[in-house]
Design a protein around this motif. Structure first.
Motif, short mmCIF file in Angstrom:
data_model
loop_
_atom_site.label_atom_id
_atom_site.label_comp_id
_atom_site.label_asym_id
_atom_site.label_seq_id
_atom_site.Cartn_x
_atom_site.Cartn_y
_atom_site.Cartn_z
N GLU A 192 0.83 -1.21 0.00
CA GLU A 192 0.00 0.00 0.00
C GLU A 192 0.86 1.25 0.00
O GLU A 192 0.59 2.20 -0.73
CB GLU A 192 -0.92 0.00 1.22
N ARG A 195 2.26 1.71 -3.40
CA ARG A 195 1.24 2.20 -4.34
C ARG A 195 0.94 3.66 -4.10
O ARG A 195 0.81 4.44 -5.04
CB ARG A 195 -0.06 1.41 -4.15
N ALA A 196 0.85 4.02 -2.83
CA ALA A 196 0.52 5.40 -2.49
C ALA A 196 1.59 6.35 -3.01
O ALA A 196 1.32 7.52 -3.26
CB ALA A 196 0.35 5.57 -0.99
N LEU A 197 2.82 5.84 -3.17
CA LEU A 197 3.90 6.67 -3.70
C LEU A 197 3.84 6.77 -5.22
O LEU A 197 4.64 7.47 -5.82
CB LEU A 197 5.25 6.11 -3.29
N GLY A 198 2.92 6.01 -5.83
CA GLY A 198 2.79 6.07 -7.28
C GLY A 198 3.60 5.01 -8.01
O GLY A 198 3.66 5.01 -9.23
N ARG B 49 -8.75 6.47 2.23
CA ARG B 49 -8.07 5.52 1.34
C ARG B 49 -8.74 5.44 -0.04
O ARG B 49 -8.11 4.99 -1.00
CB ARG B 49 -8.01 4.14 1.99
N ASN B 52 -6.98 8.01 -2.72
CA ASN B 52 -5.88 7.64 -3.62
C ASN B 52 -6.05 6.21 -4.12
O ASN B 52 -5.09 5.55 -4.50
CB ASN B 52 -4.52 7.85 -2.96
N LEU B 54 -6.56 3.37 -2.74
CA LEU B 54 -6.14 2.15 -2.06
C LEU B 54 -7.39 1.31 -1.81
O LEU B 54 -7.33 0.10 -1.68
CB LEU B 54 -5.43 2.46 -0.74
N GLU B 55 -8.52 2.00 -1.71
CA GLU B 55 -9.82 1.31 -1.73
C GLU B 55 -10.61 1.88 -2.89
O GLU B 55 -10.50 3.06 -3.21
CB GLU B 55 -10.60 1.57 -0.43
N ARG B 80 -2.16 9.38 -7.75
CA ARG B 80 -1.27 8.95 -6.66
C ARG B 80 0.01 9.77 -6.62
O ARG B 80 0.62 9.92 -5.57
CB ARG B 80 -0.93 7.47 -6.82
#
Lengths: 294, 246
Positions: A192, A195-198, B49, B52, B54-55, B80
């Motif tokens: 996660e 992913r959040a970092l792209g 979430r 971005n 994630l969900e 993101r």
């Protein structure tokens, strides 16, 4: 201890350069191979930088020399046919090729088993489960005896090469399952965060997931490699004489009647030296890679 | 300053049969600091979430910085890049040094050159107060330091929005302040922030707006003064009395 090993190794090197017959060169190559492995592993010189340097060079130079001696990649040496391979050299070559080739294949299978593409996933699962369900002897037997029946008569694949392929394919399935265990142990948060970092799919696999997963499964994988090393003794079904089977054939020789104990103990000792070296290497590898332990 | 950077319209999400988000509608303006609170299981974490991806939300519309979140992978990646996120459990990469943690995404996603990325990382480490830890591994740092690295890592992508999912909940009390200080500084610098936290002191001081979640809905939304002095809903009153008088 270490000095002695190097002296012997250097001696073997000099001998290797002299004009010997094919069989003798085989022996020398085997000895050289057997020496540089433990030397590299135990060669953690505390003050002797020279030895460390020599071991480093040895790791690079000796396999090349061994390859030259075996392959005859030079104008004045004939090639040693695989039918003449035997003893410890055959054992080491089969194991090294098996380990080097099965590892990436196993990692790919493990990733394939987790793939989002159903076809890739199902093929990986099918492969892993089928191979794990068959005894190794059967795989070698099929590779060496049954494969030629299905191939056109004039196409002949080298016996030793077939054994290598059999070991590789077999071990890869087990490596795949070990690696899968490591993949599943990666906390979700890691992916996660990536992913959040792209970062996207394969970058996450390459930089975040695999380094952690592979480190976690070093002990399991080395266990698999040790077991592969010992399982090379099963090549007798392909009519190849590795270390163990060479010992058996010596026992069958009337000149050596009554030396069973000596021969078997010696073989066991050689196996132990090799497998213990692998275990020790694995331990050091874990330590080196463990710097970032949570 | 009135530009709306996040727009949510009637956002719904289900986990199997469980209806986590039941129609969330809100907007966040550029530069705004929004604190989200609410009881556990109220969907606040799931909500940020979804911002971005994630969900995945299943109904409604989310527009971030003019891009709508859909199944389009390109859009998701674009969004993101603009949103940084800080997690409760830090989620630093344990096999990489602090510096590598911070430079990984700028190098591979922003295609920044290594020396440039490292200079940026050092600058950010200065900003969060731990430049001397650059070459250590996350496991060698305290929780507060790890969370500050996580903030620096998110900032290295130069995001327009920062999401904080209970950033201080996993920390020892004496480390909470150092993380909140960094967040305060960030808020003052004009960053758009959505922060889930139970640190009400921080909320009073820094937030432009407090959003209260319960059972997948926004129950109440107000300025901090109004929110704490005159909570309108019974549920909000109960929640405040519980967390302020424990």
């Amino acid at each position: 201890m270490r000095e002695t090993a190097i002296a012997v190794g250097a001696g073997a090197l000099v001998l290797a350069l002299l004009p010997f017959s094919t069989a003798e060169r085989l022996w020398i190559a085997g000895v050289a191979l057997a020496l540089f492995v433990p030397m590299g592993i135990f060669g953690r010189a505390r003050s002797l930088r020279l030895i460390r340097w020599a071991v480093g060079v040895g790791w690079i130079v000796l396999p090349v020399i061994a390859l030259m001696l075996i392959g005859g990649f030079s104008p004045w040496l004939p090639r040693v046919e695989t039918t003449q391979w035997g003893g410890l050299m055959l054992t080491v070559i089969l194991a090294v090729v098996g380990i080097v080739a099965s590892f990436p294949l196993g990692v790919l299978l493990a990733l394939g088993r987790q793939s989002e593409l159903p076809l890739v996933r199902w093929l990986s699962i099918l492969y892993i489960e089928i191979v794990r369900g068959v005894p190794l002897v059967t795989v070698i037997f099929m590779a060496s005896l049954m494969l030629p029946l299905f191939l056109p008569g004039d196409l002949r694949i080298d016996q030793a090469l077939r054994a290598m392929v059999a070991f590789t394919l077999f071990t890869a399935a087990y490596i795949a399952e070990n690696v899968r265990g490591g993949l599943q142990a990666i906390p979700r948060g890691q992916i996660e965060a990536a992913r959040a970092l792209g970062l996207h799919g394969w970058l996450i696999t390459l930089f975040i997931v695999l380094p952690q997963a592979l480190r976690a499964v070093i002990p399991a994988n080395v266990g698999q490699f040790i077991s592969l090393f010992k399982d090379t003794s099963l090549v007798f079904v392909a009519a190849l004489l590795d270390l163990f089977n060479m010992g058996r054939s010596i026992l069958a020789n009337p000149d050596w009647l009554g030396f069973d104990r000596e021969i078997l103990l010696f073989i066991a000792f050689v196996y132990f030296i090799c497998t213990y070296s692998m275990a020790h290497l694995s331990h050091r590898l874990e330590k080196i890679l463990g710097v970032g332990e949570r | 300053m009135t530009e709306e950077i996040i727009i949510c319209r009637d956002v719904h999400k289900w986990f199997g049969d469980f209806h986590v988000l039941r129609g969330v509608t809100t907007t966040v303006r550029k530069g705004e600091v929004v604190v989200i609170c609410g009881p556990s299981g109220s969907g606040k974490s799931t909500f940020i979430r979804t911002l971005n991806r994630l969900e995945e939300h299943q109904r409604g519309q989310i527009i971030v910085d003019g891009i709508e979140l859909t199944h389009d992978v390109k859009n998701i990646e674009a969004i993101r890049r603009e949103i940084g996120m800080v997690f409760q459990s830090f989620n630093l990469f344990p096999h990489l040094t602090v510096l590598q943690n911070i430079t990984l995404a700028p190098i591979w996603v922003r295609k920044m050159r290594r020396p440039e990325a490292e200079a940026l990382a050092m600058q950010l480490l200065e900003r969060v107060g731990i430049p001397e830890q650059a070459h250590k591994f996350p496991g060698q740092l305290s929780g507060g330091q790890q969370q500050r690295v996580a903030i620096a890592r998110a900032l290295a992508m130069q995001p327009k929005i920062m999401l904080f999912d209970e950033p201080t909940s996993a920390l020892d009390p004496e480390m909470i302040k150092e993380v909140l200080d960094v967040m305060r500084e960030l808020a003052r610098s004009g960053m758009t922030m959505l922060v889930i936290t139970h640190e009400m002191g921080f909320a009073k001081e820094v937030a432009d707006r407090i959003v209260f979640f319960d059972e997948g809905r926004i129950v109440e939304e107000n300025s901090p003064e109004e929110f704490f002095k005159n909570p309108r809903h019974e549920r909000t009153k109960l929640f405040l009395s519980q967390i302020l008088h424990h």
